[in-house]
Design a protein around this motif. Structure first.
Motif, short mmCIF file in Angstrom:
data_model
loop_
_atom_site.label_atom_id
_atom_site.label_comp_id
_atom_site.label_asym_id
_atom_site.label_seq_id
_atom_site.Cartn_x
_atom_site.Cartn_y
_atom_site.Cartn_z
N ARG A 116 66.41 35.57 34.06
CA ARG A 116 67.76 35.03 33.94
C ARG A 116 68.66 35.53 35.06
O ARG A 116 69.49 34.80 35.60
N GLN A 117 68.45 36.81 35.43
CA GLN A 117 69.32 37.39 36.46
C GLN A 117 69.08 36.75 37.83
O GLN A 117 69.98 36.65 38.65
N LEU A 118 67.82 36.31 38.06
CA LEU A 118 67.51 35.66 39.33
C LEU A 118 67.93 34.19 39.33
O LEU A 118 68.52 33.71 40.28
N THR A 119 67.64 33.49 38.26
CA THR A 119 67.89 32.04 38.26
C THR A 119 69.38 31.71 38.18
O THR A 119 69.82 30.72 38.75
N GLU A 120 70.15 32.57 37.53
CA GLU A 120 71.58 32.29 37.38
C GLU A 120 72.26 32.10 38.73
O GLU A 120 73.07 31.18 38.93
N GLN A 121 71.87 32.95 39.68
CA GLN A 121 72.47 32.89 41.02
C GLN A 121 72.19 31.54 41.69
O GLN A 121 73.06 30.94 42.32
N LEU A 122 70.94 31.06 41.53
CA LEU A 122 70.57 29.80 42.18
C LEU A 122 71.24 28.60 41.49
O LEU A 122 71.57 27.61 42.13
N GLY A 127 73.28 25.18 42.88
CA GLY A 127 73.30 23.92 42.13
C GLY A 127 71.92 23.46 41.70
O GLY A 127 71.70 22.26 41.46
N LEU A 128 70.96 24.38 41.58
CA LEU A 128 69.59 24.01 41.21
C LEU A 128 69.47 23.82 39.70
O LEU A 128 70.20 24.42 38.92
N THR A 129 68.49 22.99 39.30
CA THR A 129 68.16 22.87 37.87
C THR A 129 67.46 24.15 37.44
O THR A 129 66.97 24.92 38.28
N ALA A 130 67.36 24.38 36.13
CA ALA A 130 66.71 25.59 35.62
C ALA A 130 65.27 25.68 36.10
O ALA A 130 64.79 26.75 36.50
N ARG A 131 64.57 24.53 36.11
CA ARG A 131 63.15 24.55 36.53
C ARG A 131 63.02 24.87 38.02
O ARG A 131 62.19 25.70 38.42
N ALA A 132 63.84 24.23 38.84
CA ALA A 132 63.79 24.48 40.29
C ALA A 132 64.18 25.92 40.61
O ALA A 132 63.59 26.57 41.48
N ALA A 133 65.18 26.44 39.89
CA ALA A 133 65.62 27.83 40.10
C ALA A 133 64.50 28.80 39.74
O ALA A 133 64.27 29.77 40.46
N SER A 134 63.79 28.55 38.64
CA SER A 134 62.67 29.42 38.23
C SER A 134 61.57 29.42 39.28
O SER A 134 61.02 30.47 39.63
N ALA A 135 61.26 28.25 39.81
CA ALA A 135 60.20 28.14 40.83
C ALA A 135 60.60 28.91 42.09
O ALA A 135 59.80 29.67 42.66
N ALA A 136 61.86 28.77 42.51
CA ALA A 136 62.34 29.45 43.72
C ALA A 136 62.38 30.96 43.52
O ALA A 136 62.01 31.74 44.41
N ALA A 137 62.81 31.39 42.32
CA ALA A 137 62.90 32.83 42.02
C ALA A 137 61.51 33.46 41.99
O ALA A 137 61.30 34.55 42.53
N LEU A 138 60.55 32.76 41.38
CA LEU A 138 59.17 33.28 41.33
C LEU A 138 58.59 33.40 42.74
O LEU A 138 57.91 34.38 43.06
N ASP A 148 51.70 40.44 40.23
CA ASP A 148 51.73 39.69 38.97
C ASP A 148 53.16 39.22 38.66
O ASP A 148 53.73 39.52 37.60
N PRO A 149 53.78 38.46 39.59
CA PRO A 149 55.19 38.11 39.43
C PRO A 149 55.49 37.29 38.18
O PRO A 149 56.56 37.44 37.59
N THR A 150 54.54 36.44 37.75
CA THR A 150 54.82 35.59 36.58
C THR A 150 55.06 36.43 35.34
O THR A 150 55.96 36.15 34.54
N ARG A 151 54.26 37.49 35.19
CA ARG A 151 54.43 38.36 34.01
C ARG A 151 55.73 39.15 34.12
O ARG A 151 56.51 39.24 33.17
N ARG A 152 55.97 39.70 35.30
CA ARG A 152 57.15 40.57 35.47
C ARG A 152 58.46 39.78 35.44
O ARG A 152 59.52 40.33 35.18
N PHE A 153 58.38 38.51 35.73
CA PHE A 153 59.54 37.62 35.69
C PHE A 153 60.21 37.65 34.32
O PHE A 153 61.42 37.51 34.21
N HIS A 154 59.41 37.88 33.29
CA HIS A 154 59.93 37.82 31.91
C HIS A 154 60.19 39.20 31.30
O HIS A 154 60.36 39.31 30.09
N LEU A 155 60.21 40.24 32.14
CA LEU A 155 60.46 41.59 31.62
C LEU A 155 61.94 41.95 31.75
O LEU A 155 62.71 41.27 32.45
N TYR A 156 62.33 43.04 31.09
CA TYR A 156 63.67 43.61 31.24
C TYR A 156 63.63 44.68 32.32
O TYR A 156 62.56 45.26 32.58
N PRO A 157 64.77 45.00 32.96
CA PRO A 157 64.77 45.99 34.05
C PRO A 157 64.12 47.33 33.68
O PRO A 157 63.39 47.91 34.49
#
Length: 335
Positions: A116-122, A127-138, A148-157
């Motif tokens: 969420r912290q990464l996608t919110e900025q995009l 002006g990206l959609t949620a899906r496009a923002a997730s792809a760019a952030a990953l 293993d970015p996909t797993r860590r993407f969904h972790l807390y700091p």
């Protein structure tokens, strides 16, 4: 300034000062600073704690404490960011200029997942959609070397190590491909091997995006492989500015020379390390002359009477000193 150099200039500080109101009176944290940063350039701002390095750039980002006040100008592509309203500054901050802090936990929200912290900025700035923002952030997580970015993407700091968190913060800062990235002591809290990896990361990604980088550090050793140019600050003023090789080969200001001598070297005994005597001055009661005069090995009468101005010594090399050290070739010619 010619039309061409104006186009190359990204950030220009003009007579830029920062003061803080305190119960004991006014504190001048930064005094009449002038600095130009070109597009894609890497500048290191070096000095001891309390020299005004961080405050300089917190002021530009609009992040000073409530009792802080900026004067002068900070022109980003010709627009004075100091005169912008908070909402106008919000549109630039995070998009055109971004900052990476020393402690990633202060930059990350502990209650939100990394995703969420990464996608919110995009979504906000791009002006990206949620899906496009997730792809760019990953994709950015991969580029900053998160395994293993996909797993860590969904972790807390708190579920990540310090080095990983710092990579996340760098990813967050670079997501919008800012024109200016300010890195405030970004490797201090990390161990030496991770430090080197993070500095390489800054090097590669800023070069690839033509992002100008301002690296704030107290460690002159960190800047050698990273910066094009170095500005040395002492007690709120720039006391020396030069291309990085020139600064290491020919430090002119006694303070720069002392910082240089205090870098640990593998072939040197710990007992041989040079320590700068005394302490930085109280910013409320600065000396009448040169701020460094009470600690300086070269001090003379004129140093105590009035503060020296930043003057050109050689091509692109300036120092604020009445008795600068001679250049190495001058010493050899007279030897």
């Amino acid at each position: 300034m010619s039309h061409e150099t104006q186009k190359d200039t990204l950030l220009e500080l003009k007579d830029y000062s920062i003061t803080f109101k305190t119960p004991d009176g006014e504190v001048k944290a930064v005094s009449n600073m002038n600095l130009t940063v070109k597009r894609g350039e890497r500048i290191a701002i070096v000095g001891e704690s309390g020299s005004g390095k961080s405050q300089t750039f917190l002021g530009i980002m609009g992040l000073l404490a409530k009792n802080g006040k900026t004067t002068g100008q900070a022109l980003l592509e010709g627009k004075d960011v100091l005169s912008l309203k908070p909402r106008e500054l919000d549109q630039i901050r995070g998009k055109d200029m971004a900052m990476v802090f020393q402690d990633p936990m202060t930059a990350l929200n502990p209650s939100l997942k990394i995703s969420r912290q990464l996608t919110e900025q995009l979504e906000v700035h791009g002006g990206l959609t949620a899906r496009a923002a997730s792809a760019a952030a990953l994709d950015m997580l991969k580029r900053v070397g998160i395994p293993d970015p996909t797993r860590r993407f969904h972790l807390y700091p708190h579920e990540l190590s310090g080095g990983m968190r710092q990579r996340i913060v760098i990813a967050m800062a670079l997501l919008t491909r800012p024109k200016l990235l300010i890195a405030d002591e970004p490797t201090t809290a990390l161990d030496v091997t991770i430090q080197a990896q993070i500095l390489d990361l800054f090097n590669d990604l800023t070069a690839e995006m033509n992002t100008a980088l301002i690296m704030i550090t107290h460690d002159l050793g960190v800047v050698a492989g990273l910066a094009d140019r170095v500005a040395v600050m002492y007690a709120g003023r720039i006391v020396e500015e030069a291309p990085v090789d020139e600064l290491f080969d020919n430090p002119a200001h006694p303070y720069t020379a002392a910082l240089h001598a205090s870098i640990p070297r593998p072939d040197q005994d710990v007992d041989d390390l040079v320590v700068i005597p005394g302490r930085p001055p109280n910013l409320q009661h600065l000396p009448k002359g040169c701020n460094f005069s009470p600690r300086c090995s070269q001090v003379q009468d004129d140093c105590i009477d009035r503060p020296p101005l930043l003057e050109v010594l050689a091509l692109h090399h300036c120092a604020a000193c009445y008795h600068p050290f001679p250049r190495r070739e001058e010493l050899l010619n007279h030897g």
